[in-house]
Design a protein around this motif. Sequence first.
Motif, mmCIF file in Angstrom:
data_model
loop_
_atom_site.group_PDB
_atom_site.id
_atom_site.type_symbol
_atom_site.label_atom_id
_atom_site.label_comp_id
_atom_site.label_asym_id
_atom_site.label_seq_id
_atom_site.Cartn_x
_atom_site.Cartn_y
_atom_site.Cartn_z
ATOM 1 N N MET A 8 0.836 -1.205 0.000
ATOM 2 C CA MET A 8 0.000 0.000 0.000
ATOM 3 C C MET A 8 0.867 1.251 0.000
ATOM 4 O O MET A 8 0.592 2.204 -0.726
ATOM 5 C CB MET A 8 -0.937 0.018 1.213
ATOM 6 N N ARG A 9 1.925 1.241 0.810
ATOM 7 C CA ARG A 9 2.807 2.402 0.892
ATOM 8 C C ARG A 9 3.488 2.665 -0.454
ATOM 9 O O ARG A 9 3.530 3.795 -0.924
ATOM 10 C CB ARG A 9 3.852 2.188 1.970
ATOM 11 N N ALA A 10 4.003 1.631 -1.077
ATOM 12 C CA ALA A 10 4.690 1.790 -2.358
ATOM 13 C C ALA A 10 3.731 2.263 -3.445
ATOM 14 O O ALA A 10 4.040 3.191 -4.207
ATOM 15 C CB ALA A 10 5.346 0.476 -2.768
ATOM 16 N N PHE A 11 2.556 1.649 -3.508
ATOM 17 C CA PHE A 11 1.569 2.038 -4.520
ATOM 18 C C PHE A 11 1.122 3.481 -4.320
ATOM 19 O O PHE A 11 1.132 4.286 -5.250
ATOM 20 C CB PHE A 11 0.358 1.109 -4.479
ATOM 21 N N LEU A 12 0.737 3.803 -3.096
ATOM 22 C CA LEU A 12 0.227 5.143 -2.818
ATOM 23 C C LEU A 12 1.310 6.207 -3.009
ATOM 24 O O LEU A 12 1.033 7.283 -3.547
ATOM 25 C CB LEU A 12 -0.338 5.193 -1.397
ATOM 26 N N ILE A 38 -11.485 5.076 -9.382
ATOM 27 C CA ILE A 38 -10.126 5.195 -8.852
ATOM 28 C C ILE A 38 -10.112 6.113 -7.635
ATOM 29 O O ILE A 38 -9.366 5.871 -6.678
ATOM 30 C CB ILE A 38 -9.143 5.662 -9.937
ATOM 31 N N GLN A 39 -10.951 7.147 -7.634
ATOM 32 C CA GLN A 39 -11.069 8.004 -6.448
ATOM 33 C C GLN A 39 -11.454 7.167 -5.229
ATOM 34 O O GLN A 39 -10.844 7.292 -4.166
ATOM 35 C CB GLN A 39 -12.127 9.086 -6.661
ATOM 36 N N ARG A 40 -12.452 6.324 -5.386
ATOM 37 C CA ARG A 40 -12.901 5.483 -4.264
ATOM 38 C C ARG A 40 -11.801 4.505 -3.840
ATOM 39 O O ARG A 40 -11.603 4.257 -2.651
ATOM 40 C CB ARG A 40 -14.178 4.737 -4.623
ATOM 41 N N PHE A 41 -11.088 3.934 -4.819
ATOM 42 C CA PHE A 41 -10.008 3.001 -4.534
ATOM 43 C C PHE A 41 -8.916 3.676 -3.699
ATOM 44 O O PHE A 41 -8.500 3.153 -2.656
ATOM 45 C CB PHE A 41 -9.434 2.460 -5.849
ATOM 46 N N ILE A 42 -8.460 4.854 -4.128
ATOM 47 C CA ILE A 42 -7.422 5.592 -3.396
ATOM 48 C C ILE A 42 -7.942 6.011 -2.027
ATOM 49 O O ILE A 42 -7.247 5.878 -1.011
ATOM 50 C CB ILE A 42 -6.942 6.825 -4.204
ATOM 51 N N SER A 43 -9.169 6.499 -1.981
ATOM 52 C CA SER A 43 -9.765 6.908 -0.710
ATOM 53 C C SER A 43 -9.822 5.731 0.265
ATOM 54 O O SER A 43 -9.513 5.889 1.451
ATOM 55 C CB SER A 43 -11.166 7.469 -0.954
ATOM 56 N N ASN A 44 -10.186 4.558 -0.215
ATOM 57 C CA ASN A 44 -10.246 3.372 0.646
ATOM 58 C C ASN A 44 -8.880 3.005 1.202
ATOM 59 O O ASN A 44 -8.757 2.636 2.377
ATOM 60 C CB ASN A 44 -10.848 2.187 -0.104
ATOM 61 N N ILE A 45 -7.847 3.100 0.388
ATOM 62 C CA ILE A 45 -6.494 2.803 0.866
ATOM 63 C C ILE A 45 -6.107 3.783 1.975
ATOM 64 O O ILE A 45 -5.621 3.387 3.035
ATOM 65 C CB ILE A 45 -5.466 2.870 -0.278
ATOM 66 N N GLY A 50 -6.202 4.857 8.484
ATOM 67 C CA GLY A 50 -6.754 5.630 9.584
ATOM 68 C C GLY A 50 -6.818 7.124 9.316
ATOM 69 O O GLY A 50 -6.929 7.911 10.246
ATOM 70 N N VAL A 51 -6.755 7.489 8.028
ATOM 71 C CA VAL A 51 -6.795 8.905 7.655
ATOM 72 C C VAL A 51 -8.064 9.159 6.850
ATOM 73 O O VAL A 51 -8.228 8.615 5.759
ATOM 74 C CB VAL A 51 -5.556 9.295 6.813
ATOM 75 N N PRO A 52 -8.979 9.971 7.367
ATOM 76 C CA PRO A 52 -10.202 10.277 6.617
ATOM 77 C C PRO A 52 -9.904 11.146 5.399
ATOM 78 O O PRO A 52 -9.009 11.992 5.430
ATOM 79 C CB PRO A 52 -11.075 11.025 7.619
ATOM 80 N N THR A 53 -10.664 10.929 4.350
ATOM 81 C CA THR A 53 -10.486 11.681 3.103
ATOM 82 C C THR A 53 -11.782 12.382 2.724
ATOM 83 O O THR A 53 -12.853 12.056 3.238
ATOM 84 C CB THR A 53 -10.106 10.744 1.943
ATOM 85 N N SER A 54 -11.651 13.309 1.811
ATOM 86 C CA SER A 54 -12.803 13.936 1.163
ATOM 87 C C SER A 54 -12.638 13.704 -0.327
ATOM 88 O O SER A 54 -11.544 13.870 -0.874
ATOM 89 C CB SER A 54 -12.829 15.443 1.439
ATOM 90 N N ILE A 55 -13.722 13.310 -0.980
ATOM 91 C CA ILE A 55 -13.688 13.094 -2.423
ATOM 92 C C ILE A 55 -14.409 14.249 -3.095
ATOM 93 O O ILE A 55 -15.542 14.570 -2.744
ATOM 94 C CB ILE A 55 -14.340 11.752 -2.807
ATOM 95 N N TYR A 56 -13.719 14.883 -4.018
ATOM 96 C CA TYR A 56 -14.273 15.982 -4.807
ATOM 97 C C TYR A 56 -14.248 15.592 -6.273
ATOM 98 O O TYR A 56 -13.665 14.574 -6.643
ATOM 99 C CB TYR A 56 -13.468 17.264 -4.577
ATOM 100 N N SER A 57 -14.844 16.395 -7.110
ATOM 101 C CA SER A 57 -14.901 16.075 -8.541
ATOM 102 C C SER A 57 -13.516 15.979 -9.176
ATOM 103 O O SER A 57 -13.324 15.253 -10.141
ATOM 104 C CB SER A 57 -15.737 17.117 -9.288
#
Length: 93
Positions: A8-12, A38-45, A50-57
């Motif tokens: 996960m670390r290497a990919f992200l 892909i937004q959802r995939f990255i957000s899930n990672i 343990g870091v919350p994200t916000s998804i925008y357009s």
Amino acid sequence: ILTRMSYMRAFLSGFFDAEGSVHKNCARISIAIQNKEIQRFISNIVNRLGVPTSIYSNGVWVNGRQKSGKLARFLVSAIPAKHKRLERLRRYV
């Protein structure tokens, strides 16, 4: 597919180097992605870390000193300017 933390670390980190930014004037890390899946995939990672994200357009954002600092501790950047900004955010955690 990305079950190990090291994967996960290497990919992200690679994705961040290609599409991400650390904003100069605020505690925000963003990754520019137009594709919703892909937004959802990255957000899930990032959420699994343990870091919350916000998804925008226009992509996925992590806002605030604590959250951005936590994500910055996980990311590695080969780009000197991004590396320097991540270092600055890491002190907030």
